[in-house]
Design a protein around this motif. Sequence first.
Motif, mmCIF file in Angstrom:
data_model
loop_
_atom_site.group_PDB
_atom_site.id
_atom_site.type_symbol
_atom_site.label_atom_id
_atom_site.label_comp_id
_atom_site.label_asym_id
_atom_site.label_seq_id
_atom_site.Cartn_x
_atom_site.Cartn_y
_atom_site.Cartn_z
ATOM 1 N N ARG A 138 -11.157 9.634 0.727
ATOM 2 C CA ARG A 138 -11.496 9.505 2.152
ATOM 3 C C ARG A 138 -10.309 9.868 3.038
ATOM 4 O O ARG A 138 -10.376 9.798 4.252
ATOM 5 C CB ARG A 138 -11.988 8.089 2.474
ATOM 6 N N ARG A 172 -27.243 1.520 -0.051
ATOM 7 C CA ARG A 172 -28.053 0.742 -0.977
ATOM 8 C C ARG A 172 -29.223 0.079 -0.250
ATOM 9 O O ARG A 172 -30.351 0.052 -0.737
ATOM 10 C CB ARG A 172 -27.186 -0.321 -1.640
ATOM 11 N N GLY A 193 -12.290 6.794 -4.077
ATOM 12 C CA GLY A 193 -11.690 5.712 -3.284
ATOM 13 C C GLY A 193 -11.106 6.189 -1.971
ATOM 14 O O GLY A 193 -11.465 7.243 -1.443
ATOM 15 N N SER A 194 -10.185 5.374 -1.440
ATOM 16 C CA SER A 194 -9.588 5.680 -0.145
ATOM 17 C C SER A 194 -8.817 6.995 -0.187
ATOM 18 O O SER A 194 -8.656 7.656 0.829
ATOM 19 C CB SER A 194 -8.649 4.546 0.263
ATOM 20 N N ASP A 254 -4.983 1.662 -4.283
ATOM 21 C CA ASP A 254 -4.906 2.104 -5.673
ATOM 22 C C ASP A 254 -5.738 3.370 -5.819
ATOM 23 O O ASP A 254 -6.390 3.806 -4.872
ATOM 24 C CB ASP A 254 -5.372 1.006 -6.638
ATOM 25 N N PHE A 306 -17.640 4.911 -6.046
ATOM 26 C CA PHE A 306 -16.189 4.681 -6.065
ATOM 27 C C PHE A 306 -15.466 5.338 -4.890
ATOM 28 O O PHE A 306 -14.297 5.063 -4.656
ATOM 29 C CB PHE A 306 -15.593 5.129 -7.400
ATOM 30 N N THR A 307 -16.148 6.197 -4.174
ATOM 31 C CA THR A 307 -15.520 6.734 -2.968
ATOM 32 C C THR A 307 -15.622 5.713 -1.837
ATOM 33 O O THR A 307 -14.725 5.611 -1.011
ATOM 34 C CB THR A 307 -16.174 8.075 -2.572
ATOM 35 N N GLY A 308 -16.736 4.941 -1.858
ATOM 36 C CA GLY A 308 -16.865 3.950 -0.791
ATOM 37 C C GLY A 308 -16.994 4.628 0.564
ATOM 38 O O GLY A 308 -17.530 5.729 0.638
ATOM 39 N N ALA A 309 -16.428 4.078 1.665
ATOM 40 C CA ALA A 309 -15.925 2.720 1.655
ATOM 41 C C ALA A 309 -17.087 1.761 1.365
ATOM 42 O O ALA A 309 -18.242 2.073 1.590
ATOM 43 C CB ALA A 309 -15.269 2.386 2.990
ATOM 44 N N GLN A 310 -16.738 0.603 0.904
ATOM 45 C CA GLN A 310 -17.767 -0.334 0.478
ATOM 46 C C GLN A 310 -18.894 -0.514 1.501
ATOM 47 O O GLN A 310 -20.064 -0.476 1.142
ATOM 48 C CB GLN A 310 -17.117 -1.661 0.116
ATOM 49 N N ARG A 368 0.853 -1.171 0.000
ATOM 50 C CA ARG A 368 0.000 0.000 0.000
ATOM 51 C C ARG A 368 0.895 1.228 0.000
ATOM 52 O O ARG A 368 2.032 1.163 0.454
ATOM 53 C CB ARG A 368 -0.913 0.001 1.225
ATOM 54 N N THR A 413 -3.191 5.221 4.132
ATOM 55 C CA THR A 413 -2.542 4.526 3.014
ATOM 56 C C THR A 413 -3.603 4.215 1.971
ATOM 57 O O THR A 413 -4.770 4.043 2.308
ATOM 58 C CB THR A 413 -1.908 3.192 3.442
ATOM 59 N N VAL A 414 -3.177 4.126 0.724
ATOM 60 C CA VAL A 414 -4.137 3.771 -0.323
ATOM 61 C C VAL A 414 -3.614 2.580 -1.116
ATOM 62 O O VAL A 414 -2.412 2.439 -1.331
ATOM 63 C CB VAL A 414 -4.441 4.947 -1.279
ATOM 64 N N ASP A 469 -8.804 5.366 -7.666
ATOM 65 C CA ASP A 469 -10.051 5.129 -8.382
ATOM 66 C C ASP A 469 -10.525 6.469 -8.907
ATOM 67 O O ASP A 469 -10.947 7.312 -8.131
ATOM 68 C CB ASP A 469 -11.089 4.535 -7.427
ATOM 69 N N HIS A 493 -21.308 2.295 1.326
ATOM 70 C CA HIS A 493 -22.146 2.273 0.135
ATOM 71 C C HIS A 493 -23.195 1.171 0.223
ATOM 72 O O HIS A 493 -24.350 1.369 -0.155
ATOM 73 C CB HIS A 493 -21.282 2.118 -1.120
ATOM 74 N N VAL A 494 -22.804 0.043 0.745
ATOM 75 C CA VAL A 494 -23.754 -1.061 0.901
ATOM 76 C C VAL A 494 -24.902 -0.631 1.813
ATOM 77 O O VAL A 494 -26.075 -0.898 1.537
ATOM 78 C CB VAL A 494 -23.038 -2.318 1.454
HETATM 79 P P1 DGT Z 1 -7.909 0.837 -1.227
HETATM 80 O O1 DGT Z 1 -7.782 1.083 -2.692
HETATM 81 O O2 DGT Z 1 -7.610 -0.567 -0.841
HETATM 82 O O3 DGT Z 1 -7.117 1.809 -0.407
HETATM 83 O O4 DGT Z 1 -9.434 1.073 -0.779
HETATM 84 P P2 DGT Z 1 -10.664 1.651 -1.596
HETATM 85 O O5 DGT Z 1 -11.716 2.008 -0.612
HETATM 86 O O6 DGT Z 1 -10.225 2.709 -2.540
HETATM 87 O O7 DGT Z 1 -11.230 0.361 -2.345
HETATM 88 P P3 DGT Z 1 -11.143 -0.141 -3.846
HETATM 89 O O8 DGT Z 1 -10.089 0.537 -4.630
HETATM 90 O O9 DGT Z 1 -11.111 -1.619 -3.782
HETATM 91 O O10 DGT Z 1 -12.560 0.261 -4.416
HETATM 92 C C1 DGT Z 1 -12.894 1.630 -4.578
HETATM 93 C C2 DGT Z 1 -14.311 1.854 -4.174
HETATM 94 O O11 DGT Z 1 -15.187 1.175 -5.055
HETATM 95 C C3 DGT Z 1 -14.636 1.309 -2.799
HETATM 96 O O12 DGT Z 1 -14.300 2.199 -1.769
HETATM 97 C C4 DGT Z 1 -16.109 1.079 -2.919
HETATM 98 C C5 DGT Z 1 -16.311 0.735 -4.351
HETATM 99 N N1 DGT Z 1 -16.477 -0.709 -4.527
HETATM 100 C C6 DGT Z 1 -15.588 -1.575 -5.011
HETATM 101 N N2 DGT Z 1 -16.119 -2.811 -5.047
HETATM 102 C C7 DGT Z 1 -17.359 -2.708 -4.572
HETATM 103 C C8 DGT Z 1 -18.430 -3.628 -4.340
HETATM 104 O O13 DGT Z 1 -18.341 -4.818 -4.612
HETATM 105 N N3 DGT Z 1 -19.580 -3.122 -3.827
HETATM 106 C C9 DGT Z 1 -19.727 -1.799 -3.542
HETATM 107 N N4 DGT Z 1 -20.846 -1.359 -3.012
HETATM 108 N N5 DGT Z 1 -18.743 -0.929 -3.724
HETATM 109 C C10 DGT Z 1 -17.588 -1.370 -4.236
#
Ligand code: DGT
Length: 574
Positions: free
Chosen positions: A191, A270, A187-188, A198, A259-263, A157, A195-196, A200, A266-267
């Motif tokens: 937020r 929904r 994404g993260s 990737d 894409f901002t999440g966190a997942q 990360r 650490t990130v 998005d 968002h869930v």
């Molecule tokens: P990271 O990249 O590991 O620091 O963390 P994030 O939060 O950027 O996660 P990432 O890059 O896997 O996905 C970016 C965003 O996309 C995540 O915050 C929420 C959304 N996302 C990805 N997959 C799913 C999913 O299966 N369901 C929902 N609701 N959102 C998702």
Amino acid sequence: MPVHNAEIAEILYEVADLLEIEGENPFRVRAYREAARTVENHPRSLAEMAGEGEDLTRLPGIGEDLADKIREIARTGTLRQAEELRERVPPGLRGLLGVPGLGPRRVRELHRRLGVESAAELERAAREGRVRRLPGFGAKTERNILEALGRKERPQRFRLSAAEPAARALEEHLEGCGAVREAVVAGSFRRRKETVGDLDVVACSQEGRRVIEHFVAFEDIERVVSKGSTRSSVVLKNGLEADLRVVPEESFGTALLYFTGAQPHHVALRDMALKRRLKLNEYGLFRGEERVAGRTEEEVYAQLGLRYIEPELREHRGEIEAARQGSLPQLLAQEDLRGDLHSHTTATDGRSGLHEMAEAARERGYEYLAVTDHSRRLRVARGLDERRLREQMEEIDRLNEELEGITLLKGAEVDILEDGSLDLPDGVLEELDVVVCSVHHKLRLPEREQTRRVLRALENPNVNILAHPTGRLIGRREPYELDVERVMEAARERGCVLELNSNPERLDLNDAHCKLAKEMGVKIAVSTDAHSADELANIRFGVGQARRGWLEREDVVNTRPLGELRRLLRREGA
Ligand code: DGT
Ligand code: CA
Ligand code: CA
Ligand code: ZN
């Protein structure tokens, strides 16, 4: 093809590690690491700057010698010194520095006495009980090593600060495309997570293909992984992956939200939508076929009966409930801060003088800056003894006479000694405006002892702030064992403040600690620990972490005007 900053930094980090293993003077090792950090975080290409003959010594922590080395790397892609070191130091040793509990001295010992040159050899030596017999190691260390080696390697990360230049450059690049209305790294990163994994990226445009073509022409791309009509994925030169989604205007808000999440956040949204017979996805918020929202995040939250939730809060830690009840915090903003309460100067290991620090603080619009150089125990930083500290105090008094629009506060960052006493006599601490204390050695005490040590330091009525309270270095050093909750209780009772250190490698207190502190009524100082005038700008990372920890203006002492701050620092009512 110019050499990327990340590549220059990597070579400098490597040199630092190898020199350290060779037993080089710690000042020199530190100089390489600091230079590497400067390079890694610099927004412009050093190779280009070098090519254009710009003076690299103007960058923080880069003297003539290091500037030469950077130019050599920029020109040749490599560094003779690094190659020589690689010949002398067995390649596996560097990897051992990453094993928790193994510093360069121990790695050297393991090599010298046991011939260990790799993780596999270390594991064998530990299993055979040979490590515990080395002076200074012991059975506990041996167990720790085995445990650490047994853990699976975590995927890499990036620290937020290392991702930030690429993220900003990418946004700018995309917004330079005529077809793009707005581009946001979500994404993260959005937020402001420490650490990130990737990046998005969401771009608002009606012309997917055109935007994708523009995207893959970004200069810092190492390779294109995939490329479609509305999405593309690339690996940047610094190793970070970036995924782009192009969406039309009417979906931009819902895509950002997704894409901002966190997942989990968002869930939960929904699910709320479903309860209202609505459907939420990246493309919009729908009732049947009809799109009821999607252009902005605000309208989606509103349709769901929620106040707008800032990205830093979207971790599913109670923010949705708070948004429903209208009890969301009014998050700390960078503009709320009136000063910085932790900084260093050339008197110890800082790279800017008092005057330069004061000017930089004033330019940031601050009312005050606390100068808190190290105390004598920290020899690698040339820590101050009482005499040198008094000299600095006089100099600050003189400077304050001259300076307009900014006040320097007299302070010190005093080492907490192993028994919890402080590294400078009370007599001089009493005369300071602000006393910051921190743990810099004996990091591996058991929790009970470490906690007792810190509690005892807070008992000293001169102490105001406990700096970087857990001592972790992101990706490099675990927090030391400390009962943070007890320390918070003590801080509240005694009118002490805990620091949120904005150095992007530290960022402790972390977000969860900040939230706990707020709930417990403990006050926080969001400070930079700047070692140069430039580093005062690191405050943005601290503010991001503070916001993730739900902190408001009220919770943070350096939002107070100077007069009020001074009263607070006197620990009245403590
Ligand atoms: P990271 O990249 O590991 O620091 O963390 P994030 O939060 O950027 O996660 P990432 O890059 O896997 O996905 C970016 C965003 O996309 C995540 O915050 C929420 C959304 N996302 C990805 N997959 C799913 C999913 O299966 N369901 C929902 N609701 N959102 C998702
Ligand atoms: Ca991500
Ligand atoms: Ca992703
Ligand atoms: Zn410091």
